[in-house]
Write an enzyme that holds these catalytic residues in place. Structure first.
Site: not given
Ligand code: R5P
Length: 306
Positions: A38, A131, A193, A224, A226
């Site tokens: 499970d 972070h 951004k 990702t 992005g």
């Molecule tokens: C945001 O607070 C982080 O420092 C990165 O800029 C973010 O997590 C990057 O995410 P992604 O690669 O999806 O744009």
């Protein structure tokens, strides 16, 4: 009772754990990790840990839900087996990005994880490139916060610093990018951004001039891709000569590697805080720097202070 510490690895990044124990001249603790039908996690510690200082290395890349739960169960098993102290090595702290109330009704998952780590028995945390710095304050246990900056900066120096500008792809990256700019004595530019959704971001130049320059694009992580790809495109549109991305953590979710590959980014320098995909290890655009020496040194220091 022995003072020699023993290091266990979770299942996400045994390669890094192996590198760390090799540097320390020891071997990984034996354990069995399995899933019941499970999908409950089964952990069995197969070493004598009674009265011993124990370290557990677990990274929390894709699927942090599974790997955190695995870590909590490993900690619980070790505590019940009588370990003298439990130190967790978290090269990448999953759930760290939700570190504040940015709108009503959300959770501070970074704080929740801190509480869960303590509840599971952690006495000491060795974390890398968190972070945000406030995460350290979420713990009531000692936190040793390591930075891969020293390793990545020497890579930057090797690449050459002539006509280079450091760029922060968003406001969250200003602190880390300005630390690089200061250490390398380079100018700094800042992009603004706006996140449209989890996959899509909009960007514009906020400060600085990238025209004719090599850009060192600094962020704590790529998920990702992005953010990096958009930042690179904006810099190129503004006349940048080439783009080199420098990252502490490479999650490279979904088709991030492919996206980066097709982007104007010429090189990505990233640590192995998360497992390195085979595709990335062979890719000429990516250069991976091992954090194992920093982790081994931190373990060794904490042993001597115990
Ligand atoms: C945001 O607070 C982080 O420092 C990165 O800029 C973010 O997590 C990057 O995410 P992604 O690669 O999806 O744009």
């Amino acid at each position: 009772m022995t003072d020699t510490p023993i290091i266990f690895s979770g299942s996400l990044h045994p390669h890094l754990a192996q590198e760390v124990v090799s540097l320390l001249g020891t071997s990984l603790g034996k354990r069995e990790l399995n899933l019941f039908p499970d999908h409950e996690i089964y952990v069995e510690i197969q070493e004598e840990v009674l009265g011993r200082h124990v370290f557990i290395l677990q990274s929390l890349g894709s699927n942090p839900n599974l790997y955190y739960m695995e870590l909590f169960i490993i900690l619980d098993a070790l505590k019940r087996a009588g370990a003298r102290s439990l130190s967790v090595l978290l090269p990448y702290y999953g759930y760290a990005r939700q570190d504040r109330i940015n709108k009503p009704g959300v959770s501070i998952t970074a704080k929740l994880v801190a509480d869960l780590l303590s509840a599971a028995g952690t006495n000491y945390l060795i974390a890398m490139d968190l972070h945000s710095e406030q995460i350290e304050g979420f713990f009531n246990i000692p936190v040793h916060h390591l930075s891969s900056k020293i390793l990545l900066i020497s890579q930057c120096i090797e690449l050459g610093l002539e006509n280079v500008i450091v760029v922060a792809p968003d406001k969250g990256a200003i602190k880390i990018a300005s630390a690089y700019a200061q250490a390398l004595q380079l100018p700094l530019a800042l992009l603004d951004k706006e996140r449209i959704n989890v996959f899509q971001v909009e960007m514009r130049l906020f400060l600085g001039n990238v025209k004719g320059k090599t850009v060192f694009l600094i962020d704590d992580m790529c998920s990702t891709g992005g953010t990096l790809v958009k930042a690179a495109e904006v810099c190129m549109e503004l006349g940048a000569k080439k783009i080199i991305a420098i990252l502490a953590h490479g999650l490279f979710i979904e088709n991030a590697i492919e996206k980066i590959n097709q982007s104007p980014i010429e090189k990505v320098i990233v640590t192995n805080s998360l497992p390195i995909h085979d595709m990335l290890a062979r890719h000429p655009k990516f250069h991976v720097v091992s954090i194992a020496p920093l982790l081994a040194e931190a373990v060794s220091k904490s042993i001597h202070s115990n």
